[in-house]
Design a protein around this motif. Structure first.
Motif, mmCIF file in Angstrom:
data_model
loop_
_atom_site.group_PDB
_atom_site.id
_atom_site.type_symbol
_atom_site.label_atom_id
_atom_site.label_comp_id
_atom_site.label_asym_id
_atom_site.label_seq_id
_atom_site.Cartn_x
_atom_site.Cartn_y
_atom_site.Cartn_z
ATOM 1 N N SER B 26 82.027 5.538 91.062
ATOM 2 C CA SER B 26 80.963 5.156 92.013
ATOM 3 C C SER B 26 79.918 6.262 92.096
ATOM 4 N N GLY B 27 80.391 7.507 92.168
ATOM 5 C CA GLY B 27 79.464 8.641 92.240
ATOM 6 C C GLY B 27 78.607 8.717 90.999
ATOM 7 N N TYR B 28 79.271 8.537 89.833
ATOM 8 C CA TYR B 28 78.544 8.574 88.554
ATOM 9 C C TYR B 28 77.460 7.487 88.530
ATOM 10 N N LEU B 29 77.838 6.268 88.961
ATOM 11 C CA LEU B 29 76.887 5.150 88.938
ATOM 12 C C LEU B 29 75.732 5.370 89.914
ATOM 13 N N ALA B 30 76.045 5.983 91.067
ATOM 14 C CA ALA B 30 74.984 6.267 92.043
ATOM 15 C C ALA B 30 73.993 7.270 91.462
ATOM 16 N N ILE B 31 74.522 8.294 90.772
ATOM 17 C CA ILE B 31 73.640 9.297 90.146
ATOM 18 C C ILE B 31 72.787 8.636 89.061
ATOM 19 N N MET B 32 73.443 7.762 88.275
ATOM 20 C CA MET B 32 72.721 7.065 87.201
ATOM 21 C C MET B 32 71.610 6.168 87.760
ATOM 22 N N ALA B 33 71.935 5.509 88.894
ATOM 23 C CA ALA B 33 70.930 4.642 89.525
ATOM 24 C C ALA B 33 69.707 5.476 89.923
ATOM 25 N N LEU B 34 69.965 6.654 90.485
ATOM 26 C CA LEU B 34 68.867 7.536 90.897
ATOM 27 C C LEU B 34 68.079 8.032 89.683
ATOM 28 N N LEU B 35 68.837 8.412 88.621
ATOM 29 C CA LEU B 35 68.169 8.888 87.392
ATOM 30 C C LEU B 35 67.287 7.784 86.803
ATOM 31 N N ALA B 36 67.853 6.553 86.796
ATOM 32 C CA ALA B 36 67.099 5.425 86.248
ATOM 33 C C ALA B 36 65.835 5.175 87.076
ATOM 34 N N LEU B 37 66.000 5.302 88.381
ATOM 35 C CA LEU B 37 64.869 5.045 89.283
ATOM 36 C C LEU B 37 63.742 6.046 89.057
ATOM 37 N N PHE B 38 64.128 7.277 88.745
ATOM 38 C CA PHE B 38 63.104 8.311 88.524
ATOM 39 C C PHE B 38 62.754 8.471 87.033
ATOM 40 N N GLY B 39 63.234 7.519 86.210
ATOM 41 C CA GLY B 39 62.866 7.508 84.798
ATOM 42 C C GLY B 39 63.475 8.633 83.999
ATOM 43 N N GLN B 40 64.610 9.129 84.394
ATOM 44 C CA GLN B 40 65.235 10.265 83.710
ATOM 45 C C GLN B 40 66.408 9.843 82.822
#
Lengths: 69, 213
Positions: B26-40
């Motif tokens: 869940s933590g990994y996916l939350a970080i990925m969601a944030l990265l995706a949102l900021f285009g990283q």
């Protein structure tokens, strides 16, 4: 509560402490204390029988009924 | 340690391992969601997560339909199949997929936490308690929710990413049908909801027993 527990009165009449009664009937002192305060929902016939045997009394001496209405 | 205690110990350990894994994912996916949102997010990683939703085997090249200029391709390998994913240049669809997957794993996490609490009562006190009634009811409701959520997410993701995959040798995204509903989860959830009512009666008896001298 309509059912009144008079265990303290019978204990005083027999000059017996709650601890001694607890040892004699084999019921936890905490539970007997709750019974004395009338804070239990039910009493087993086996417990009542043991208390009556040790205090030489009848169930009616320990339990009484008062009409709330 | 007797047989029953050993079984509860094994179940408890497995549940705790599951909680740990689900928490990390869940933590990994939350970080990925944030990265995706900021285009990283790297393109290959971004594309790879779009794949596991409703995949079907195809033997020939699946033609690209309605290719939109907002999408570009990224090659990834899934098992023995080569997949060409037309990854979105927009940030929100990637972030949404990670977020939805994160919620999915979080539901498992919650179920396992509740299960762990139920198992703990087997070790420490009587299982027929009002807390367990609540926990079992929660597990049932979460399982029903999980079954419905899977279907909802599949539909949403398929709608977003439909026709945006170019598939060679294996895979494509399909809209889910009624029969794609997770009936096992729904059934298990309903059984647990019924079981919680049994525990409710049991908790009442247990309470009466504990207040009887």
């Amino acid at each position: 509560m309509a059912i009144i527990v008079r265990l303290d009165v019978v204990l005083a009449q027999n000059k017996m402490s709650l601890t001694e009664l607890s040892d004699r009937v084999g019921v936890n002192i905490k539970n007997l204390s709750l019974l004395k305060k009338g804070k239990v929902r039910a009493i087993r016939f086996s417990t009542l029988e043991a208390i009556c045997r040790e205090l030489d009394c009848k169930p009616g001496d320990i339990l009484d009924y008062e009409n709330d209405g | 340690m007797d047989h029953k205690k050993s079984l509860i110990w094994v179940l408890g350990s497995l549940t705790n391992i599951g909680i740990g894994i689900c928490g990390l994912v869940s933590g990994y996916l939350a970080i990925m969601a944030l990265l995706a949102l900021f285009g990283q997010l790297p393109d290959k990683l971004a594309a790879s997560f779009e794949v596991p939703v409703h995949l079907q085997k195809m033997n020939e090249l699946y033609p690209v339909k309605n290719l939109h200029e907002d999408y570009y391709s990224a090659h990834i390998e899934v098992k023995d199949a080569k997949l060409e994913v037309l990854s979105s240049k927009k940030r929100w669809p990637q972030a949404l997929v990670y977020l939805l997957a994160g919620i999915y794993v979080s539901l498992f996490f919650l179920i396992l936490v509740k299960l762990s609490r139920v198992l703990k009562t087997f070790k420490t006190s009587h299982p027929f308690s009002w807390e367990n009634v609540g926990h079992i009811r929660w597990i049932g409701a979460l399982l029903v929710g999980l079954g419905l959520y899977e279907f909802l997410v599949s539909t949403v993701v398929a709608r977003i990413f439909h026709d945006k995959f170019r598939v060679s040798n294996a895979l494509m995204l399909e809209m889910p049908s009624f029969w794609d509903l997770n009936f096992v989860a729904l059934f298990a959830g309903l059984v647990l909801l019924a079981l919680s009512e049994v525990f409710k009666v049991g908790a009442g008896f247990q309470e009466l027993e504990s207040q009887t001298v």
